[in-house]
Design a protein around this motif. Structure first.
Motif, PDB file in Angstrom:
ATOM      1  N   TYR A 111     -27.362  -9.598  29.847  1.00  0.00           N
ATOM      2  CA  TYR A 111     -26.368  -8.482  29.872  1.00  0.00           C
ATOM      3  C   TYR A 111     -26.880  -7.152  30.147  1.00  0.00           C
ATOM      4  O   TYR A 111     -26.373  -6.129  30.139  1.00  0.00           O
ATOM      5  CB  TYR A 111     -25.315  -8.735  28.691  1.00  0.00           C
ATOM      6  CG  TYR A 111     -24.313  -9.627  28.749  1.00  0.00           C
ATOM      7  CD1 TYR A 111     -22.909  -9.146  28.717  1.00  0.00           C
ATOM      8  CD2 TYR A 111     -24.497 -10.984  28.638  1.00  0.00           C
ATOM      9  CE1 TYR A 111     -22.133 -10.114  28.809  1.00  0.00           C
ATOM     10  CE2 TYR A 111     -23.389 -12.002  28.761  1.00  0.00           C
ATOM     11  CZ  TYR A 111     -22.115 -11.464  28.803  1.00  0.00           C
ATOM     12  OH  TYR A 111     -21.193 -12.662  28.709  1.00  0.00           O
ATOM     13  N   ALA A 128     -21.575 -11.592  23.579  1.00  0.00           N
ATOM     14  CA  ALA A 128     -22.299 -11.890  24.708  1.00  0.00           C
ATOM     15  C   ALA A 128     -22.577 -13.310  24.680  1.00  0.00           C
ATOM     16  O   ALA A 128     -22.201 -14.120  25.284  1.00  0.00           O
ATOM     17  CB  ALA A 128     -23.555 -11.201  24.883  1.00  0.00           C
ATOM     18  N   SER A 168     -18.915  -2.339  33.459  1.00  0.00           N
ATOM     19  CA  SER A 168     -18.298  -3.214  32.251  1.00  0.00           C
ATOM     20  C   SER A 168     -18.673  -2.658  31.137  1.00  0.00           C
ATOM     21  O   SER A 168     -19.957  -2.289  30.722  1.00  0.00           O
ATOM     22  CB  SER A 168     -18.801  -4.780  32.589  1.00  0.00           C
ATOM     23  OG  SER A 168     -18.886  -5.298  31.270  1.00  0.00           O
ATOM     24  N   HIS A 193     -21.708  -4.674  29.430  1.00  0.00           N
ATOM     25  CA  HIS A 193     -23.036  -4.573  30.107  1.00  0.00           C
ATOM     26  C   HIS A 193     -23.563  -3.393  30.423  1.00  0.00           C
ATOM     27  O   HIS A 193     -23.025  -2.350  30.337  1.00  0.00           O
ATOM     28  CB  HIS A 193     -22.771  -5.225  31.509  1.00  0.00           C
ATOM     29  CG  HIS A 193     -22.588  -6.811  31.698  1.00  0.00           C
ATOM     30  ND1 HIS A 193     -21.265  -7.099  31.293  1.00  0.00           N
ATOM     31  CD2 HIS A 193     -23.254  -7.443  31.963  1.00  0.00           C
ATOM     32  CE1 HIS A 193     -21.137  -8.523  31.362  1.00  0.00           C
ATOM     33  NE2 HIS A 193     -22.314  -8.802  31.721  1.00  0.00           N
ATOM     34  N   PHE A 234     -26.244  -3.102  35.975  1.00  0.00           N
ATOM     35  CA  PHE A 234     -24.977  -3.748  36.579  1.00  0.00           C
ATOM     36  C   PHE A 234     -23.696  -3.214  37.187  1.00  0.00           C
ATOM     37  O   PHE A 234     -23.067  -3.611  38.098  1.00  0.00           O
ATOM     38  CB  PHE A 234     -24.068  -4.893  35.344  1.00  0.00           C
ATOM     39  CG  PHE A 234     -25.165  -6.170  35.229  1.00  0.00           C
ATOM     40  CD1 PHE A 234     -25.015  -7.289  35.640  1.00  0.00           C
ATOM     41  CD2 PHE A 234     -25.877  -5.716  34.017  1.00  0.00           C
ATOM     42  CE1 PHE A 234     -26.013  -8.216  35.307  1.00  0.00           C
ATOM     43  CE2 PHE A 234     -26.580  -6.713  33.193  1.00  0.00           C
ATOM     44  CZ  PHE A 234     -26.787  -7.954  34.116  1.00  0.00           C
ATOM     45  N   ILE A 261     -22.729  -9.451  37.522  1.00  0.00           N
ATOM     46  CA  ILE A 261     -22.400  -9.858  36.362  1.00  0.00           C
ATOM     47  C   ILE A 261     -22.164 -11.434  36.202  1.00  0.00           C
ATOM     48  O   ILE A 261     -22.731 -12.101  35.290  1.00  0.00           O
ATOM     49  CB  ILE A 261     -20.910  -9.163  35.642  1.00  0.00           C
ATOM     50  CG1 ILE A 261     -21.362  -7.716  35.280  1.00  0.00           C
ATOM     51  CG2 ILE A 261     -20.766  -9.854  34.610  1.00  0.00           C
ATOM     52  CD1 ILE A 261     -20.136  -6.856  35.061  1.00  0.00           C
TER      53      ILE A 261
END
Length: 329
Positions: free
Chosen positions: A49, A61, A85, A88, A92, A104
């Motif tokens: 992540y 996670a 996200s 994240h 990402f 992701i």
């Protein structure tokens, strides 16, 4: 005469071997040690992540990896011309939602594939301070520079962390009974919280891990990276220019202590041979087109083949490709 306080390492830490499957999640320490484990040819999945700091985001996670979650467009939000996200790291994020989802879900699929084969999970807590989204009530892993007014900032309690991880680990260990969990606390100070608040945060994390060790004595362990930097290396020459992150020298020292206590004897020998191959490849020849150099590359290939013959799970794909390109040149 002693000029520093020696930190004794626990004698019962798990001994890692190259045949083991490892996963590292958490703060920058997980990334630093994970990178060194990958370089040493261990089979590692490091921070799928990206860097995570607080315990609740790390546990979330792990649950998503365990369950094989697939991210969808409604899991993302758009801010400052990028899709993000909240679970994240910014690595990402992308200008296109589809790109963000591909990044992701690609990493999640990769992490999920080997998750139930894990031998050791290494988790680094960075801070007990969390940011809760006011609209959803969920703790975010990354604010992505959104205004602080979007969040409620608070510090987790010891009981909150212990309760969450007792539930998580009870389920994981029931399905993966051989798995060991090695906790560390990041020595990186979160100065934005204020020095006193940072100390309270680290103390909260230490107390939580201590309780988890007592609850799962056969499976949960603690490596004192925090104590090594703050007690053995308690000097600013062991910090980077920001006076917060450890210097390369400090990282190497902690890595040395980690290998002494957490790496199996056979694995240390493999690490030495792998390092010799890396140094041979780093050699810059005066005459790269000469037959002598090609014979030298052939010796490297023979060393790789010999190691792979004994340990087929070692990944020398990159080294083989370098040799192939140089032999063709």
């Amino acid at each position: 005469m002693d000029f520093y306080t020696f930190v004794e390492l626990p004698p019962d830490l798990p001994k890692l071997a190259h045949a083991d499957r490892l996963m590292l999640l958490g703060s920058c320490f997980a990334a630093n040690i994970g990178m060194k484990l990958v370089e040493a040819k261990f089979r590692c999945d490091v921070n799928p992540y990206g860097i995570l700091y607080n315990p609740l985001s790390i546990s979330a996670a792990l649950r998503e990896i365990d369950g094989g979650k697939e991210y969808r467009p409604d899991d993302l939000f758009f801010f400052r011309e990028c899709w993000h996200s909240p679970m994240h790291h910014g690595d990402f994020s992308s200008c296109e939602a589809e790109d963000t989802l591909q990044r992701i879900n690609g990493r999640l699929k990769e992490a999920h594939e080997h998750f139930h084969q894990l031998d050791c999970l290494l988790v680094t807590f960075g801070t007990a301070w969390v940011y809760e989204n006011k609209n959803t009530g969920t703790v975010v892993a990354n604010c992505h520079k959104q205004p602080e007014s979007y969040f409620i900032r608070r510090m987790l309690s010891v009981n909150e962390i212990v309760s969450d991880y007792t539930s998580l680990l009870s389920g994981l260990l029931a399905r993966i009974p051989r798995m060991k969990v090695l906790f560390t606390i990041s020595p990186i100070r979160h100065v934005r919280d204020g020095m006193h608040a940072n100390q309270l945060s680290k103390a909260t994390l230490l107390l939580a891990v201590n309780q988890l060790q007592a609850t799962f004595p056969e499976h949960v362990f603690y490596f004192p990276a925090y104590e090594l930097l703050l007690d053995e290396l308690r000097d600013y020459r062991f910090y980077a220019e920001d006076m917060v992150h450890p210097s390369e020298t400090a990282i190497r020292y902690v890595w040395e202590r980690f290998t002494q206590s957490c790496i199996a004897a056979d694995a240390l020998q493999i690490m030495e041979e792998s390092e010799n191959i890396r140094k041979m490849l780093a050699h810059k020849p005066f005459h790269p087109d000469s037959e002598e150099y090609k014979r030298f590359l052939g010796q490297i290939v023979l060393k790789i083949n010999r190691l792979n013959g004994k340990y087929p799970y070692l990944d020398f794909q990159k080294e083989r490709e370098i040799c192939r390109i140089r032999l063709k040149a």
